[in-house]
Design a protein around this motif. Structure first.
Motif, PDB file in Angstrom:
ATOM      1  N   TYR A 150       0.835  -1.205   0.000  1.00  0.00           N
ATOM      2  CA  TYR A 150       0.000   0.000   0.000  1.00  0.00           C
ATOM      3  C   TYR A 150       0.871   1.255   0.000  1.00  0.00           C
ATOM      4  CZ  TYR A 150      -3.202   3.573   1.804  1.00  0.00           C
ATOM      5  OH  TYR A 150      -3.940   4.726   1.985  1.00  0.00           O
ATOM      6  N   ILE A 151       1.889   1.275   0.820  1.00  0.00           N
ATOM      7  CA  ILE A 151       2.796   2.426   0.859  1.00  0.00           C
ATOM      8  C   ILE A 151       3.503   2.589  -0.488  1.00  0.00           C
ATOM      9  CG2 ILE A 151       4.882   3.356   1.939  1.00  0.00           C
ATOM     10  CD1 ILE A 151       3.926   1.958   4.555  1.00  0.00           C
ATOM     11  N   THR A 221       7.053   1.722  12.435  1.00  0.00           N
ATOM     12  CA  THR A 221       7.828   1.947  11.210  1.00  0.00           C
ATOM     13  C   THR A 221       6.907   2.138  10.013  1.00  0.00           C
ATOM     14  OG1 THR A 221       9.685   0.657  12.050  1.00  0.00           O
ATOM     15  CG2 THR A 221       9.550   0.951   9.666  1.00  0.00           C
ATOM     16  N   LEU A 222       5.894   1.287   9.919  1.00  0.00           N
ATOM     17  CA  LEU A 222       4.951   1.394   8.801  1.00  0.00           C
ATOM     18  C   LEU A 222       4.196   2.717   8.843  1.00  0.00           C
ATOM     19  CD1 LEU A 222       3.550  -2.271   8.847  1.00  0.00           C
ATOM     20  CD2 LEU A 222       4.931  -1.233   7.025  1.00  0.00           C
ATOM     21  N   ARG A 223       3.810   3.143  10.033  1.00  0.00           N
ATOM     22  CA  ARG A 223       3.093   4.420  10.150  1.00  0.00           C
ATOM     23  C   ARG A 223       3.983   5.582   9.736  1.00  0.00           C
ATOM     24  NH1 ARG A 223       0.465   1.975  15.125  1.00  0.00           N
ATOM     25  NH2 ARG A 223      -1.760   1.835  14.584  1.00  0.00           N
ATOM     26  N   ALA A 224       5.229   5.541  10.156  1.00  0.00           N
ATOM     27  CA  ALA A 224       6.157   6.616   9.784  1.00  0.00           C
ATOM     28  C   ALA A 224       6.382   6.645   8.273  1.00  0.00           C
ATOM     29  CB  ALA A 224       7.486   6.431  10.521  1.00  0.00           C
ATOM     30  N   ASP A 225       6.510   5.459   7.669  1.00  0.00           N
ATOM     31  CA  ASP A 225       6.685   5.394   6.213  1.00  0.00           C
ATOM     32  C   ASP A 225       5.452   5.932   5.492  1.00  0.00           C
ATOM     33  OD1 ASP A 225       9.165   4.297   6.582  1.00  0.00           O
ATOM     34  OD2 ASP A 225       8.565   2.238   6.127  1.00  0.00           O
ATOM     35  N   ALA A 226       4.280   5.615   6.027  1.00  0.00           N
ATOM     36  CA  ALA A 226       3.042   6.090   5.408  1.00  0.00           C
ATOM     37  C   ALA A 226       2.938   7.605   5.489  1.00  0.00           C
ATOM     38  CB  ALA A 226       1.842   5.443   6.081  1.00  0.00           C
ATOM     39  N   LEU A 227       3.245   8.168   6.649  1.00  0.00           N
ATOM     40  CA  LEU A 227       3.187   9.625   6.801  1.00  0.00           C
ATOM     41  C   LEU A 227       4.169  10.313   5.857  1.00  0.00           C
ATOM     42  CD1 LEU A 227       2.853   9.893  10.682  1.00  0.00           C
ATOM     43  CD2 LEU A 227       1.118  10.514   8.991  1.00  0.00           C
ATOM     44  N   ALA A 228       5.343   9.723   5.691  1.00  0.00           N
ATOM     45  CA  ALA A 228       6.326  10.303   4.771  1.00  0.00           C
ATOM     46  C   ALA A 228       5.827  10.237   3.335  1.00  0.00           C
ATOM     47  CB  ALA A 228       7.656   9.566   4.918  1.00  0.00           C
ATOM     48  N   ALA A 229       5.206   9.102   2.957  1.00  0.00           N
ATOM     49  CA  ALA A 229       4.687   8.961   1.594  1.00  0.00           C
ATOM     50  C   ALA A 229       3.550   9.946   1.327  1.00  0.00           C
ATOM     51  CB  ALA A 229       4.205   7.528   1.369  1.00  0.00           C
ATOM     52  N   ILE A 230       2.698  10.158   2.317  1.00  0.00           N
ATOM     53  CA  ILE A 230       1.596  11.111   2.165  1.00  0.00           C
ATOM     54  C   ILE A 230       2.139  12.525   1.983  1.00  0.00           C
ATOM     55  CG2 ILE A 230      -0.329  12.197   3.394  1.00  0.00           C
ATOM     56  CD1 ILE A 230      -0.839   9.383   4.658  1.00  0.00           C
TER      57      ILE A 230
END
Length: 592
Positions: A150-151, A221-230
């Protein structure tokens, strides 16, 4: 050789298969090889896409949609059709002959879309490539790999949007665009993404509640990656798209609304008619049929007004229905609960009318707020019945039984999962959707609601008839707009004068017909075909006619063109009205 064909090895496969087609090999084996190879290729072509009817495979990226890829797809499907031409349908027997008819229609439809370059106009009045990604954002994820994929798709949005906007520029350059008149307010769903940073963003939705089986550190880690992608990919891509829409697309969009005014417009509209009705009817014949059916339904509506004891004209009754508070929910929760109550009433009776029911159940949820202002009154499909709670004065309770029968059970939320669960059918029949069949069945379910006792008052019966008039009116309005050059106001007035739809729904519906030529024709023509098939079976079978067996025969086909359904019911009659299911509950899909 294009990179697309080279990466999949398809050109060599097609060439070898063409030589092979000249041998004495069995036609069924050759046909099986064609459709299994193409279906696998098709899933790869659309991998990562997760809209309402997606056939794409899971992926960590979105599909390629650029002009070169579109050309490669057209070449590929052209070669598939040539391979199908090398097989004589008479050489196929039983269910394989049905498979051939269904599959050929699919390929011809896919090719027509490529020929008319519909990919240059990748959105309509209530959905588009940017809003369809909302289905991905609202999906359920259970494994770390699914979140990582998803990311990956979030990070691929800039490339995907760039290809889509390049395609739209190609459309603008040749006058193939959505009409300017329906574009006002259509960018709000883009702005909503831009204006929601961080955890408030739609695309952060899957991370708000993650499975406990994923370790806390990995979740972080997944949440941080998602926020960065957004922050780095999603919001900038949506901001760039908004500028394109406001500064380039909307100012240059066409001023007319008729499909026949588009490049090669008459042929394009006829192709749209064939895609969505599976029939070769002319626009004039459809328009005339719509007028005839509207006259029949109008007489039934007048009888129902008399039954309700109302004193006044037809227009007076419509005004009464649109303005009396008793017919409208006061809160979104009330509307949702009424829909759930109706659905449970259907649950108690559906087994008396359909023999084979799907294992999958469905939830009832409101249409997401970012879509609701321009969305239809409800949508249904596998596992879901969406009820639009936006603008409650436009959501009459007297129409809710018909809407629920259509979108939930026994309509879309029953038919589509049942097809997917059908053993013995190839995947291209289990997971594809042909509008004339799917919408025809769902509209027929509104008709069936009378026999099931779901309409309890004259007002609910009028709501059903108003919905019938609404769909019959689509035959008049769609052809009126795209063939007879009706104005937008003319189309709105026709619905306002002949149905009980609220003004808001009339406006969104007419814009939908303008933006999506031909799709609105599928409903009533599909229902007419099923009702005619039933009448033919009842007359032929007499006392042997079993309503459950008939519905099983209709539902056991998967999504098929209407002529194929007609032939299936002919076989049902010749077979003495027997259910297609054996004693063990499996579909007898091999029967001739």
């Amino acid at each position: 050789m294009s990179k697309l064909f080279a990466s999949l090895g398809c050109a060599a496969c097609l060439a070898a298969a063409s030589v092979h087609a000249g041998t004495a090999d069995d036609a069924a084996a050759r046909f099986h090889a064609i459709y299994t190879q193409e279906w696998s290729w098709r899933q790869q072509q659309f991998q990562g896409l997760d809209d309402e009817d997606s056939q794409g495979a899971p992926s960590d990226h979105l599909p390629r949609v650029d002009a070169a890829t579109q050309s490669a797809r057209e070449r590929y499907w052209t070669e598939v059709l040539e391979r199908l031409d090398a097989i004589k349908p008479a050489e196929l027997h039983g269910e394989e002959a049905v498979n051939y008819a269904v599959y050929r229609f699919q390929i011809e439809t896919l090719l027509a879309e490529q020929h008319f370059r519909t990919w240059e106009m990748p959105f309509n009045s209530d959905s588009g490539f940017w809003s369809d990604l909302g289905f991905t954002a609202r999906a359920h994820y259970a494994q770390p790999k699914e979140y990582q994929d998803y990311i990956g798709k979030l990070r691929d949005i800039p490339r995907y949007f760039a290809e889509e906007t390049d395609n739209m520029r190609l459309g603008l350059a040749r006058g193939f665009s959505q009409p300017k008149v329906i574009l006002q307010g259509r960018t709000q769903s883009i702005s909503d993404v831009i204006d929601a940073p961080g955890e408030s963003n739609l695309f952060y939705t899957p991370f708000k509640q993650m499975p406990a089986s994923i370790p806390a550190a990995e979740q972080a880690t997944l949440r941080a990656d998602a926020l960065a992608a957004i922050k780095d990919a999603v919001i900038p891509a949506y901001a760039k798209l908004l500028r394109f829409m406001q500064d380039e697309y909307i100012p240059r969009a066409r001023t007319g609304i008729a499909a026949e005014d588009l490049p090669d417009g008459k042929a394009f509209y006829q192709a749209q008619i064939r895609e969505y009705t599976t029939l070769d009817m002319s626009p004039d014949a459809i328009h005339q049929l719509g007028l005839e059916q509207m006259a029949i339904i109008h007489r039934q509506m007048l009888d129902t007004i008399t039954l309700a004891g109302f004193k006044g004209s037809f227009a007076d009754f419509l005004h009464f229905l649109r303005t009396d508070s008793r017919f409208y929910a006061r809160t979104p929760e009330e509307l949702l609960k009424d829909a759930a109550w109706i659905a449970k009433q259907v649950d108690g009776k559906v087994g008396d009318y359909i023999g084979r029911l799907p294992r999958r159940r469905f939830a009832i949820e409101p249409v997401p707020p970012d879509l609701a202002p321009i969305y239809t009154g409800g949508r249904g499909g596998p596992g879901i019945y969406l009820v639009n709670t936006y603008n409650l004065p436009s959501r009459p309770l007297y129409s809710l039984p018909a809407l629920t029968l259509h979108e939930s059970s026994p309509g879309h939320a029953l038919q589509m999962p049942l097809a997917a669960e059908m053993e013995g059918l190839p995947d291209f029949r289990r997971y594809s959707y042909i509008s004339a069949y799917g919408e025809g069945w769902a509209l027929y379910c509104e008709y069936l609601g009378q026999e099931m006792g779901i309409y309890h008052t004259p007002y609910e019966q009028f709501g059903y008839l108003s919905y019938q008039a609404w769909r019959a009116a689509r035959l008049v309005v769609d052809t009126g707009i795209h063939h007879l050059h009706w104005t937008r106001a003319q189309a709105q007035d026709y619905l306002r004068e002949n149905t009980a739809l609220a003004d808001h729904e009339i406006e969104t519906e007419v814009d939908r017909y303008i933006a999506w030529p031909g799709q609105a024709l599928s409903y009533y023509l599909g229902e007419m075909a099923i009702r005619q098939d039933r009448a033919r079976a009842e007359q032929a079978l007499g006392t042997k006619f079993d309503i459950r067996a008939f519905h099983d025969a209709v539902l056991s086909t998967g999504s098929v063109p209407l002529p194929v359904l007609n032939e299936r019911i002919d076989r049902f009659i010749d077979d003495g009205g027997k259910s297609p299911y054996a004693d063990d509950g499996h579909c007898d899909c091999k029967s001739p």
